[in-house]
Design an enzyme around this catalytic site. Structure first.
Site, short mmCIF file in Angstrom:
data_model
loop_
_atom_site.label_atom_id
_atom_site.label_comp_id
_atom_site.label_asym_id
_atom_site.label_seq_id
_atom_site.Cartn_x
_atom_site.Cartn_y
_atom_site.Cartn_z
N ALA A 25 -9.30 -37.76 -16.27
CA ALA A 25 -10.41 -36.82 -16.31
C ALA A 25 -11.49 -37.22 -15.35
O ALA A 25 -12.68 -37.00 -15.59
CB ALA A 25 -10.95 -36.75 -17.75
N ARG A 42 -12.07 -26.55 -6.61
CA ARG A 42 -11.77 -25.12 -6.58
C ARG A 42 -12.36 -24.36 -7.76
O ARG A 42 -12.35 -23.12 -7.77
CB ARG A 42 -10.26 -24.91 -6.51
CG ARG A 42 -9.70 -25.23 -5.12
CD ARG A 42 -8.19 -25.29 -5.10
NE ARG A 42 -7.59 -24.07 -5.57
CZ ARG A 42 -6.34 -23.96 -6.00
NH1 ARG A 42 -5.56 -25.03 -6.04
NH2 ARG A 42 -5.88 -22.81 -6.42
N GLY A 51 -6.41 -41.65 -6.10
CA GLY A 51 -5.04 -41.34 -6.52
C GLY A 51 -4.75 -41.68 -7.96
O GLY A 51 -5.48 -42.42 -8.62
N GLY A 109 6.05 -31.02 -6.05
CA GLY A 109 6.96 -32.12 -5.69
C GLY A 109 8.33 -31.94 -6.35
O GLY A 109 8.42 -31.74 -7.55
N GLU A 119 7.44 -34.73 -1.92
CA GLU A 119 6.43 -33.70 -1.73
C GLU A 119 7.00 -32.57 -0.88
O GLU A 119 7.82 -32.82 0.01
CB GLU A 119 5.18 -34.29 -1.06
CG GLU A 119 4.49 -35.34 -1.90
CD GLU A 119 4.17 -34.84 -3.31
OE1 GLU A 119 3.57 -33.76 -3.44
OE2 GLU A 119 4.55 -35.52 -4.30
N ASN A 168 7.92 -31.82 -10.48
CA ASN A 168 7.13 -32.77 -11.25
C ASN A 168 5.99 -32.08 -11.98
O ASN A 168 5.22 -31.35 -11.38
CB ASN A 168 6.56 -33.82 -10.27
CG ASN A 168 5.75 -34.88 -10.98
OD1 ASN A 168 5.94 -35.12 -12.17
ND2 ASN A 168 4.86 -35.52 -10.22
N ASN A 219 -44.76 -13.48 -40.64
CA ASN A 219 -44.64 -14.90 -40.99
C ASN A 219 -45.30 -15.83 -39.98
O ASN A 219 -45.39 -17.01 -40.23
CB ASN A 219 -43.15 -15.28 -41.12
CG ASN A 219 -42.39 -15.07 -39.82
OD1 ASN A 219 -42.68 -14.12 -39.07
ND2 ASN A 219 -41.45 -15.93 -39.54
#
Lengths: 466, 466, 466
Positions: free
Chosen positions: A13, A19, A82, A141, A155, A170, A388
């Site tokens: 994360a 994008r 990576g 991939g 790839e 993958n 009030n």
């Protein structure tokens, strides 16, 4: 870390998610009322895995969004170099050995069932890949298998024409033997130009030892990620359909599930009936047999069994007790700490805030009830306002049981209307009204004969001049 | 005609569209807030073509609907005698030569990209057809090719069994060499029984010269026409999805795109968040990070960056300045020339018309503000009405900065409430209130002891009699 | 039983529907405003068949739900022991001979057209099955054909591998020769362990006589049943799309059919325009060219030709006469017996109950009109309340033609405002106002100079103390 965990899940994360074109980190974008990253964490936990989360971009916000998940352990990735680097960053907090499943924080559709299948298949393999069959595998991939065993992920950019024809790709989800991973990760070579470490490079090493495998996910949706907001919409739709289908099968009628929003924390009981366009958020509960009319928006509220909420009502932080006779709306707004008791009625264009409408009381139209108690069986006429707020302080209004407040009354708080008292229509009430008293605060009417005609002439003349 | 146009587009908009079963000509039916015929015109213009429109049925209405498109040139078809006749009607206004693309006014899904592809392919051909591959070509005209070149379009009714098996059909969109078209159109023979001239008859002539071609459209949706209202719904859905997907990808979150309507002229900025059921029409702008709650309907309005519009609000011709603290709704109605400034609040069941709610002012509940200014930081109590209309004339109300108007007040315009003034709850204000003065227009309350009890007895007795 | 019926339809409606998880019998669950069982009854009747219904579970409720269908004949199944037993239970009420079609009460999508096709095919066969082709036939009974004739239905559990590959399955809908059925039904053997009688066992007998056949339904949706609420949602969507598509093709524009709910009894006329999120229920009629704004909820109401109903309005049991100038809403609520005449206006946050708003009258904002008449051309100001209820009795308010009621007035019924009379803003009116008179019931305003300032000091001090 949960004590009964059978392994660890490492949720990636750390990325920004360019994008998404957002000031907010991708994994924090909400889905059904929860940050996206919660879904893989929940799936991991449901599959018996202790959740670890790798953070970097908007680290503080990610930690804060998960502050209510005490079993999550965080690891900081110093630079985003990576997936291999991301896992390496977490080695210090992960268990020494056992299994670790690596998941994506932006993949909210993966189910615990699939994770369990992955774990069951893993056994004493070093790497078990989750893969997906795609008719048009595009830029993903490709899984190169030899003798059935996956040996390499190629790839798309570097694939031969033959490899491009492979439809198994993958999914970016892996189970690893953690002790083994600790031995091989440090040795992986960075890839130019960015010097990234690829987790997928471990596959060849495991395959060389004859201990790599890949299993294909049943439903490709499960491994889809949210790369932009349009894709996010699609994931949300799939998740929403799962949630609503489960509730429907438990015995709830949705007139139009396609137009209904039900966040993940909502509970709906048997034989409840949900009309089109309803939005249910937060920790809302809808009781057995309750009816929620079209376009109601209900957040963090309790609607008891048997209650009818008519169309276009907005409830937030409100409580409506179970009752076969209570109705709320249409066009009612119940704000936080509004409480509606058995058989009470809150009608159209009525706002209730921090107030209790007691059993059988009626507040039917065009009224503001704030910081007040409306006693049992009391009737509050149309256009009544509890005044009030004086610009500085909030004050309470108490309306006794069986009291009758005439229409268009202004009740200037703090003020008490005694039990059984009557307030004349159009009155401004500034002092307490004793029980059973009649309170009037209005002028006797005067009729000026023929004056309307003259007034009209004057006004018409004025209009002409303009 | 645009000066940089590389050719002409002739949009056929003369027909009635009988199957639409409408008093309105088919090409005028609106899609995303625009008459259907606007879409092929826009696509043509975006592809660099000058737009020409052939009109006949409801000619005046079609011209009026396109009055805001100054670059459109109209041609009148005297009788509707086929596509060839329609083009012939326009020869007087079209350029002498160059390329002309013939389009259908009821085909709103065709993109500029496809038109550009058609133009690029056209080169020095005499005719380039756009065709579409259909698994079940039904009643559409089949493209007969010989040696790759299209030579004939055979209507399904006249096709041999072999020809019926052809799956490439005519999309009704063509690029022509205009100079050549001028030579062949007059010579085409009318078809019995109606004496119609078919544009498709030109194909054989061009093919005989070896200068005909056909290219297949990538997405069959692009050439679908609206023949009835159900089909119109489908086209609208496709168009709507295109518009919303583009905006989503630019960084906007749609919780439920399927239930959201966004007309073609709407602008939404990054990180805005759009809840289910929202309807955005006309020239509306939604600012960066603004949040639009469920079921809001917003037309021709500006909602600034950071603003929160709560569910079920209706805005039309309104302006809400950018602000992180401004909230509008739920159940607010902002009418034309309503202006809400930084940090102001317009709450539930509040209508604002032709009025300015200045910075930090609050109008929280059950109020009508018309032809008024509510000064900075002023507070208008629940149930307050600006009485702006006397049956003949509209008058203004000015509420000064920091003023406090008690609940249920009636402000009879023209009237000014001075800065810092206080109006007592329940007052009817008919004269100006000086700055810092306290204005009261109400009677002292009387409590009649025990009278409520007696009154109840009388009313109960009356009920019995009935 | 209808006299022109060409046969009988026997609708099986005895089951509980356990997977619905409901206190309500499955066949009573509503679809488009009607109990599910109505759909096969209507289809049967439309196909010329007299409807018979087998009941058991919640028998009384099923009979009550069909009380408005006088041509339905009921048969009671004493115990639910299979389809054969269900039919046997009805033999006493069914005709002696002719054709009987057996249908499922939980199969609402079957069309009269398919029933007619089944009847046409039936001829002098003893049994005609309706079957369905399924790519994945799962647990459904396979149709075993020999020489083209169906000879047996094999349950999936008992099927050979070869039989499991059969993709034609039993749809559970059959036409029988009734005279023949009477002879074979009593002889069918009960199946262990529950002792159920299977209607499908008749097939072998008919096949032995060479008089069995099976026809395949064109659209598999038609024979889908509602087994749980999620499936019910799907059936509802298919039914809803059929209804809306038919209306659309008749010349009505739906901006967003996917978000629109139109119950089966609703009528919508040509050129009406229906915005997103609209809900139309009961016996509602929408007139020619009427415009219904987003998210309106309209039940059992008449909206005349040309009328505009603005967004977020809720109508129930109301009548709005045809008019090009009448507008209702936004946020209007018309309750039962509200009548709005030509050119009248009912604006935002206005509730009208059991009242007539006559031609050209305006009730524009924040008003409650109950048990009243608002005369032609009268104007009722914002915030006006008809005080129609004294806690015991309801009283009428009459507002004469051309009268002007100032804002925030309270009209204490019973009361009459004469023609052309004017009521001052903020007045409470307790006595009749003669025609052309000006009525005032409010106090002259007092301005207390500088008092606001002092008051603020006191209130601020009080706030500090708290």
């Amino acid at each position: 870390m949960t004590t009964d965990a059978t392994g660890a899940a490492l949720i990636l994360a750390a990325g920004r998610g360019t994008r998404m074109k957002s000031a907010m980190a991708k994994v924090l974008h909400p889905l059904l009322g929860r940050p996206m990253v919660r879904f893989p964490i929940d799936a991991a936990r449901d599959a018996g895995l202790a959740p670890f989360v790798v953070v970097h971009h908007q680290e503080e916000q990610v930690r804060a969004a998960l502050a209510d998940q005490p079993d999550v352990t965080f690891a900081r990735q110093e630079q985003t170099r990576g997936t291999g680097d991301a896992v390496r960053s977490a080695l210090g907090v992960l268990p020494e050995d056992g299994v670790v499943v690596v998941l994506n924080g932006d993949g909210p559709l993966l189910t615990a069932a699939t994770l369990r299948r992955l774990l069951d298949a893993h056994g004493d393999h070093l790497v078990t890949l989750l893969t997906v069959e795609m008719a048009e595998p595009g830029r993903y991939g490709r899984i190169v298998r030899e003798g059935g065993q996956p040996v390499r992920i190629v790839e798309a950019a570097e694939a031969t024409k033959e490899q491009l024809a492979i439809t198994e790709v993958n999914a970016g989800i892996y189970a690893f033997d953690l002790a083994w991973l600790r031995t091989v990760l440090p040795a992986l070579a960075p890839h130019p130009p960015k010097g990234e470490i690829y987790l997928t490079d471990t596959l060849e090493l495991a395959a060389a030892a004859g201990r790599a495998q890949a299993i294909v996910v049943d439903d490709p949706d499960e491994v889809e990620g949210a790369n932009d907001r349009w894709q996010l919409s699609r994931l949300r739709r799939v998740l929403q359909q799962r949630v609503i289908a489960d509730i429907a099968r438990s015995g709830v009628t949705f007139e139009s599930p396609e137009t209904t929003l039900v966040e993940a924390g909502v509970q709906i009981h048997r034989d409840a009936w949900i009309a089109p366009g309803v939005v249910l958020r937060g920790s809302t509960t809808i009781g057995e047999g309750a009816r929620i009319g079209a376009h109601c928006v209900i957040t963090d509220s309790f609607v008891g069994a048997g209650v009818t909420v008519k169309p276009h009502s907005v409830l937030e932080g409100a409580t409506v007790d179970a009752s076969q006779t209570t109705t709320v709306g249409p066009f009612a707004r119940l704000r936080p700490a509004a409480v509606v008791r058995d058989g009470a009625k809150v009608g159209n264009f009525v706002e209730v805030k921090k107030s209790e409408i007691q059993a059988g009381a009626k507040v039917s139209h065009l009224t503001y009830i704030g910081d007040a108690t409306v006693g049992e069986g009391a009737n509050v006429g149309a256009g009544t306002i509890t005044c009030n707020y004086d610009g500085y302080n909030k004050h309470r209004t108490e309306i006794g049981a069986g009291a009758f407040v005439g229409s268009n009354a202004a009740l200037v708080a703090p003020v008490t209307i005694g039990e059984g008292a009557i307030v004349g229509a159009g009155s401004t009430i500034t002092q307490d009204v004793p029980a059973d008293a009649l309170a009037l605060g209005r002028v006797r009417q005067t009729n000026l004969s023929g004056r309307a005609e003259k007034l009209r002439e004057q006004l018409a003349a004025l209009k002409k001049q303009r």
